[in-house]
Design a protein around this motif. Structure first.
Motif, PDB file in Angstrom:
ATOM      1  N   THR A 208      34.442   3.945  25.853  1.00 18.34           N
ATOM      2  CA  THR A 208      33.463   4.191  26.924  1.00 18.34           C
ATOM      3  C   THR A 208      32.570   2.971  27.130  1.00 18.34           C
ATOM      4  N   LEU A 209      32.075   2.411  26.028  1.00 22.59           N
ATOM      5  CA  LEU A 209      31.189   1.246  26.123  1.00 22.59           C
ATOM      6  C   LEU A 209      31.928   0.016  26.636  1.00 22.59           C
ATOM      7  N   PHE A 210      33.191  -0.131  26.236  1.00 18.46           N
ATOM      8  CA  PHE A 210      34.007  -1.252  26.723  1.00 18.46           C
ATOM      9  C   PHE A 210      34.191  -1.130  28.237  1.00 18.46           C
ATOM     10  N   LEU A 211      34.447   0.093  28.699  1.00 17.93           N
ATOM     11  CA  LEU A 211      34.617   0.315  30.145  1.00 17.93           C
ATOM     12  C   LEU A 211      33.312   0.062  30.894  1.00 17.93           C
ATOM     13  N   ARG A 212      32.209   0.506  30.305  1.00 18.49           N
ATOM     14  CA  ARG A 212      30.911   0.386  30.975  1.00 18.49           C
ATOM     15  C   ARG A 212      30.422  -1.060  31.040  1.00 18.49           C
ATOM     16  N   THR A 213      30.693  -1.833  29.982  1.00 17.91           N
ATOM     17  CA  THR A 213      30.090  -3.172  29.865  1.00 17.91           C
ATOM     18  C   THR A 213      31.082  -4.327  29.977  1.00 17.91           C
ATOM     19  N   ARG A 214      32.377  -4.032  29.800  1.00 18.41           N
ATOM     20  CA  ARG A 214      33.437  -5.055  29.728  1.00 18.41           C
ATOM     21  C   ARG A 214      33.236  -5.997  28.531  1.00 18.41           C
ATOM     22  N   ASN A 215      32.402  -5.591  27.592  1.00 13.15           N
ATOM     23  CA  ASN A 215      32.113  -6.443  26.433  1.00 13.15           C
ATOM     24  C   ASN A 215      33.264  -6.356  25.425  1.00 13.15           C
ATOM     25  N   VAL A 216      33.953  -7.491  25.228  1.00 18.16           N
ATOM     26  CA  VAL A 216      35.166  -7.502  24.399  1.00 18.16           C
ATOM     27  C   VAL A 216      34.877  -7.350  22.904  1.00 18.16           C
ATOM     28  N   HIS A 217      33.608  -7.479  22.503  1.00 18.65           N
ATOM     29  CA  HIS A 217      33.286  -7.319  21.075  1.00 18.65           C
ATOM     30  C   HIS A 217      33.531  -5.879  20.606  1.00 18.65           C
ATOM     31  N   TYR A 218      33.510  -4.926  21.541  1.00 18.32           N
ATOM     32  CA  TYR A 218      33.837  -3.533  21.175  1.00 18.32           C
ATOM     33  C   TYR A 218      35.302  -3.429  20.749  1.00 18.32           C
ATOM     34  N   CYS A 219      36.154  -4.283  21.328  1.00 10.92           N
ATOM     35  CA  CYS A 219      37.574  -4.301  20.953  1.00 10.92           C
ATOM     36  C   CYS A 219      37.720  -4.834  19.521  1.00 10.92           C
ATOM     37  N   THR A 220      36.896  -5.826  19.180  1.00 13.08           N
ATOM     38  CA  THR A 220      36.917  -6.375  17.819  1.00 13.08           C
ATOM     39  C   THR A 220      36.548  -5.278  16.823  1.00 13.08           C
ATOM     40  N   LEU A 221      35.495  -4.526  17.150  1.00 13.49           N
ATOM     41  CA  LEU A 221      35.029  -3.471  16.244  1.00 13.49           C
ATOM     42  C   LEU A 221      36.089  -2.389  16.076  1.00 13.49           C
ATOM     43  N   ARG A 222      36.810  -2.098  17.152  1.00 14.51           N
ATOM     44  CA  ARG A 222      37.873  -1.074  17.074  1.00 14.51           C
ATOM     45  C   ARG A 222      38.927  -1.480  16.024  1.00 14.51           C
ATOM     46  N   ALA A 223      39.309  -2.768  16.045  1.00 17.67           N
ATOM     47  CA  ALA A 223      40.308  -3.270  15.092  1.00 17.67           C
ATOM     48  C   ALA A 223      39.716  -3.370  13.683  1.00 17.67           C
ATOM     49  N   GLU A 224      38.484  -3.856  13.580  1.00 14.50           N
ATOM     50  CA  GLU A 224      37.850  -4.022  12.259  1.00 14.50           C
ATOM     51  C   GLU A 224      37.659  -2.684  11.560  1.00 14.50           C
ATOM     52  N   LEU A 225      37.291  -1.671  12.319  1.00 12.41           N
ATOM     53  CA  LEU A 225      37.057  -0.345  11.738  1.00 12.41           C
ATOM     54  C   LEU A 225      38.352   0.228  11.164  1.00 12.41           C
ATOM     55  N   LEU A 226      39.434   0.118  11.928  1.00 10.95           N
ATOM     56  CA  LEU A 226      40.733   0.607  11.456  1.00 10.95           C
ATOM     57  C   LEU A 226      41.156  -0.130  10.185  1.00 10.95           C
ATOM     58  N   MET A 227      40.995  -1.444  10.171  1.00 13.58           N
ATOM     59  CA  MET A 227      41.408  -2.233   9.003  1.00 13.58           C
ATOM     60  C   MET A 227      40.480  -2.011   7.801  1.00 13.58           C
ATOM     61  N   SER A 228      39.235  -1.646   8.054  1.00 16.03           N
ATOM     62  CA  SER A 228      38.312  -1.330   6.954  1.00 16.03           C
ATOM     63  C   SER A 228      38.763  -0.038   6.267  1.00 16.03           C
ATOM     64  N   LEU A 229      39.198   0.931   7.070  1.00 14.13           N
ATOM     65  CA  LEU A 229      39.723   2.190   6.519  1.00 14.13           C
ATOM     66  C   LEU A 229      41.054   1.931   5.796  1.00 14.13           C
ATOM     67  N   HIS A 230      41.829   0.989   6.335  1.00 14.55           N
ATOM     68  CA  HIS A 230      43.092   0.577   5.706  1.00 14.55           C
ATOM     69  C   HIS A 230      42.823  -0.024   4.321  1.00 14.55           C
ATOM     70  N   ASP A 231      41.783  -0.887   4.231  1.00  7.25           N
ATOM     71  CA  ASP A 231      41.425  -1.507   2.949  1.00  7.25           C
ATOM     72  C   ASP A 231      41.108  -0.460   1.887  1.00  7.25           C
ATOM     73  N   LEU A 232      40.535   0.678   2.328  1.00  7.83           N
ATOM     74  CA  LEU A 232      40.154   1.746   1.385  1.00  7.83           C
ATOM     75  C   LEU A 232      41.267   2.771   1.175  1.00  7.83           C
ATOM     76  N   ASP A 233      42.440   2.482   1.768  1.00  8.94           N
ATOM     77  CA  ASP A 233      43.588   3.403   1.661  1.00  8.94           C
ATOM     78  C   ASP A 233      43.269   4.809   2.163  1.00  8.94           C
ATOM     79  N   ILE A 234      42.544   4.917   3.262  1.00  6.25           N
ATOM     80  CA  ILE A 234      42.235   6.236   3.841  1.00  6.25           C
ATOM     81  C   ILE A 234      43.454   6.671   4.668  1.00  6.25           C
TER      82      ILE A 234
END
Length: 561
Positions: A208-234
């Motif tokens: 929603t925020l990416f659509l509203r603002t076009r701010n690409v840093h939200y895309c970075t956070l989407r990937a970082e969050l998934l990989m952070s959960l990956h690091d913890l073997d969730i």
């Protein structure tokens, strides 16, 4: 009657009251007179005993939560919660109630509502309990997440506008694993835990925020969050996110800042494996590829591949690896349009990008090579061959009209700047004034360009170079784009001592903030003015200058040792 009531019976009554309200443990009774002798108040003694008992109780609750059959232990905890919940507002007992709730995978809804309705109780409860509240209260969860997302964006922007200009340490320097240790990613990871519902909510916020603002840093956070959960073997979350394996593979490429052949095959397999009816996953994959760290890796790999193709005498259309990089760049750059339109289809590859634009870039590399060879040849009768100064009109047009061509073109310009290739840089610079969506004036490009320009520091002494760079590029957008104003001030703060004084004076005038300028611009301008003021010779020094011409007293030569 007072507790110290008068008469002979008063002392006995007081002793009875103390015994009745004291800690009724026979083993402690004998210690009381001893503590009295040391002047230890009974309140202090009772408090320490109470604290000790509470700690024991907390340990016992944790033990109950981890021993015996699942149904039995949760039944015990539910019974315990029923008995002690009425005391939840009593500060001394509250930690016990909270501990019981923390260990219950499903706290009774009635009690969750009571906690949620009381600000102090809500604040005091563990994140495990809050997760149960959040999963059915998206607005409340949004209130908790929102400040973290704002903080994340601010941190990224602060890095892009950092006062340090360097080729070695820039926005893209930290490794993916280092970035994931950031405060915001770690807090979000903890808030989500293993809760798929909360993870989905965060992803929805980011979309929603990416659509509203076009701010690409939200895309970075989407990937970082998934990989952070990956690091913890969730696995509860990683196995249900269809982007997990693709993101994991891409993360390894970002770490190396290059897409090698093996990983390219893997990434292609994921893209080709999107089945009919599951096209919606392309929206998420495009968001992962829109992450600036992914774009940076794909663009750097594209430039490297083009150089290799020149050595192999191969055309771009004959390289499957290059075509895959362009396919992923195209998917990443089309993320906003895809999520906005909800049409989940890979963007069509521009045929002319492969058959005209990339060969043109390769021809620039060949021009450089030819010029360098010519310079080394003996110049018999022919005069020196000048460096090609013009650029094909089609190159400028590609940068204006084609997003992927513009992205690759900008990275080629960063590449030649990093190589200290002044001739090529000045040749292509005019094409940057007007680019697709003003990409040449985006913070990420200007951050990288200003860092790379530190390698050409000595060129700033030349009037022609400064005029081309500042008047011909930066100042064309300074008045309409505050971020360009900031980046130009950053560059001058770093390299002002290299610029000719007359040029510096005219630039200082051109960069003077207006009433509309933000605080950041004013602050940078003041810093620059202070530095330039320090460089000016003081009036005293100017007056004393002639004294340098006076004959100096002769100093005897020191005797040799």
């Amino acid at each position: 009657m007072s507790i110290h009531g008068g008469g002979s019976g008063g002392g006995g009554y007081r002793a009875d009251a103390l015994t009745e309200n004291g800690v009724l443990l026979p083993s402690l009774q004998s210690a009381l007179p001893f503590l009295d002798l040391h002047g230890t108040p009974r309140l202090e003694f009772h408090q320490s005993v109470f604290d000790e008992l509470r700690e024991k109780l907390l340990e016992r609750v944790s033990a109950i939560a981890s021993e015996g059959k699942v149904e039995e232990r949760y039944k015990k905890l539910e019974d315990l919660l029923e008995k002690c919940f009425s005391l939840v507002k009593m500060p001394s007992i509250q930690p016990v109630v909270m501990c019981v709730m923390k260990h219950l995978p499903k706290v009774p809804e009635k009690k969750l509502k009571l906690v949620m309705a009381d600000k102090d109780l809500y604040k005091a409860c563990a994140v495990e309990v809050k997760r149960q509240i959040w999963q059915d209260n998206q607005a409340l969860f949004g209130d908790e997440v929102s400040p973290l997302l704002k903080q994340y964006i601010l941190e990224k922007e602060n890095t892009l506008f950092s006062s340090d200009l360097s080729v070695l340490h820039n926005f893209f320097s930290p490794s993916p694993k280092t970035r994931r240790q950031g405060e915001v990613v770690q807090k979000l990871t903890q808030m989500i835990g293993k809760n798929v519902k909360l993870y989905d909510m965060v992803l929805q916020f980011l979309r929603t925020l990416f659509l509203r603002t076009r701010n690409v840093h939200y895309c970075t956070l989407r990937a970082e969050l998934l990989m952070s959960l990956h690091d913890l073997d969730i696995s509860e979350i990683c196995t249900v996110d269809p982007c997990h394996k693709f993101t994991w593979c891409l993360d390894a490429c970002i770490r190396e800042k290059f897409v090698d052949n093996k990983r390219a095959r893997e990434l292609q397999g994921f893209l080709d494996g999107v089945k009919k009816g599951q096209e919606q996953v392309l929206g998420d994959l495009s968001m992962i590829l829109c992450d600036p760290f992914a774009i940076n890796t794909l663009a750097l790999s594209t430039i490297r591949h083009l150089q290799e193709l020149i050595g192999q005498d191969t055309l771009p259309r004959e390289s499957p690896d290059l075509l895959l990089l362009l396919r992923m760049l195209s998917l990443g750059q089309g993320a906003w349009d895809m999520i906005d339109s909800q049409v989940f289809r890979e963007p069509k590859m521009e045929h002319e990008l492969i058959t005209k634009f990339l060969p043109m870039l390769m021809s620039f590399v060949v021009d450089d090579y030819t010029f360098n060879v010519d310079q080394k040849l003996p110049s018999e009768e022919k005069g020196p061959i000048p460096y090609p100064s013009t650029i094909p009109e089609t190159f400028t047009k590609f940068l204006q009209e084609h997003r992927i061509a513009c992205e690759v073109g900008l990275y080629y310009i960063l590449h030649i700047t990093k190589q200290r290739n002044k001739n090529a840089f000045l040749r292509l610079l005019p094409a940057l004034v007007e680019t697709f969506s003003d990409l040449a004036f985006s913070d990420i490009f200007l951050h990288l360009l200003t860092g790379n320009l530190t390698l050409l520091a000595d060129e700033f002494a030349l009037e022609d170079f400064c005029t081309s760079l500042f008047d011909g590029f930066f100042l064309t957008a300074c008045s309409r784009k505050e971020n360009v104003h900031r980046h130009m001030l950053r560059l001058l703060l770093h390299l002002h001592h290299k610029v000719a004084p007359t040029k510096l004076e005219s630039l200082q005038k051109a960069l003077e903030p207006t009433k509309q300028s933000g605080d950041a611009v004013k602050e940078l301008y003041n810093q620059l003015s202070e530095k330039l003021e320090l460089r000016k010779p003081s009036p005293a020094q100017v007056v004393e200058t002639p004294s340098m011409e006076l004959t100096l007293p002769t100093v005897p030569t020191p005797a040799s040792l």
